[in-house]
Scaffold this active site. Structure first.
Site, PDB file in Angstrom:
ATOM      1  CD  GLU A  43      37.031  54.050  40.704  1.00 42.14           C
ATOM      2  OE1 GLU A  43      37.773  53.180  40.072  1.00 42.14           O
ATOM      3  OE2 GLU A  43      37.863  54.698  41.464  1.00 42.14           O
ATOM      4  CE  LYS A 114      41.524  51.268  39.013  1.00 44.01           C
ATOM      5  NZ  LYS A 114      40.078  51.595  40.093  1.00 44.01           N
ATOM      6  CB  CYS A 157      40.791  55.306  40.695  1.00 44.09           C
ATOM      7  SG  CYS A 157      40.520  55.159  42.735  1.00 44.09           S
TER       8      CYS A 157
END
Length: 273
Positions: A43, A114, A157
């Site tokens: 990321e 995300k 993440c």
């Protein structure tokens, strides 16, 4: 699924995209020389810095990241994940946090924005408000059948803390879960490895977790320890705390053996929940 080598790249990205792109290419090159077929970048691989600067760069940076992934995949003949970069939305005052997976020919295989945003006040005094400048994605992450390799499920993440997302990915056929991250040093020391192992064990799937490491800017410090984990939860490779890569084999027969030995996916009773 075929047997192949997978590489989880580890970087210390900064506020200078040029330095970051060069560092990423160096690690892609090294991974390809070691025989990796699938390479994941973490990321924020192209930029780790203040929100104001990220928003200023977002439009140009999104285009550069996509071109970079295509160029690198073709040049080094690897399937390549860009684990998260800013993609502008609206008037440019906000972005998405986007991952893209491209094949050896530079063709886009999958894109994911995300959906879980990191809004946390940590005991070390650091506050993170990803939602202040980032819009959450509106679609569940995809699973893509990568020709010659396996079925890959994407995530980014903070997603790792939401196990239902990975049930979705495995339910859609994922053999390998990609979890690129910029995990904070404070949370990483206690949670990073155990969360990744849990996602691998409960889904009897491989996990490839590229990572950021070290000091980036101000008080922003990442945990490191990019990992490759097998379906039994065994850590096959750990990149430590310096830039580099964790590289390990993904083995068809081993995954089949684990799923036969521990058939928890077949024992699920979702109708009861």
């Amino acid at each position: 699924m075929n047997d192949f080598l997978a590489a989880a790249v580890q970087l210390t990205s900064s506020q200078d995209p040029e330095i970051n792109f060069n560092a990423a290419e160096e690690q892609i090159d090294l991974a390809a020389r070691r025989g990796a077929d699938l390479v994941g970048l973490p990321e924020n691989f192209a930029f780790m810095g203040e929100d104001s600067r990220r928003l200023e760069l977002a439009s140009d940076l999104a285009e550069r990241c996509s071109r970079f992934l295509v160029t690198m995949a073709r040049r080094y003949q690897v399937v390549l994940l860009g684990g998260g970069f800013p993609a502008p939305v609206g008037d440019g005052s906000r972005t998405l946090n986007r991952a893209e997976l491209v094949d050896r020919d530079g063709q886009l295989l999958a894109r994911y924005d995300k959906i879980h945003l990191f809004d946390v006040d940590l005991p070390d005094g650091n506050t993170y408000r990803e939602s202040a400048t980032v819009n959450a994605g509106q679609e569940l992450p995809p699973v893509v059948d990568v020709p010659g390799l396996c079925k890959v499920g994407l995530s980014i993440c903070y997603d790792v803390r939401f196990p239902e997302l990975y049930r979705h990915l495995v339910g859609a056929g994922a053999d390998l879960l990609m979890i690129p991250a910029a995990f904070t040093a404070f949370t990483g020391k206690d949670h990073w490895q155990v969360l990744l192992q849990a996602r691998a064990i409960e889904n009897t799937a491989y996990v490839l977790a590229p990572a950021q490491t070290g000091q980036h800017y101000g008080r922003r410090h990442s945990h490191g320890h990019a990992l490759v984990i097998d379906p039994w939860g065994t850590v096959l490779a750990d990149a430590g705390v310096l830039p580099g890569a964790a590289i390990a084999p993904v083995n068809t027969a081993h995954q089949g053996h684990v799923r036969d030995q521990m058939p928890s996916l077949r024992h699920r009773r979702p109708a009861l929940f």
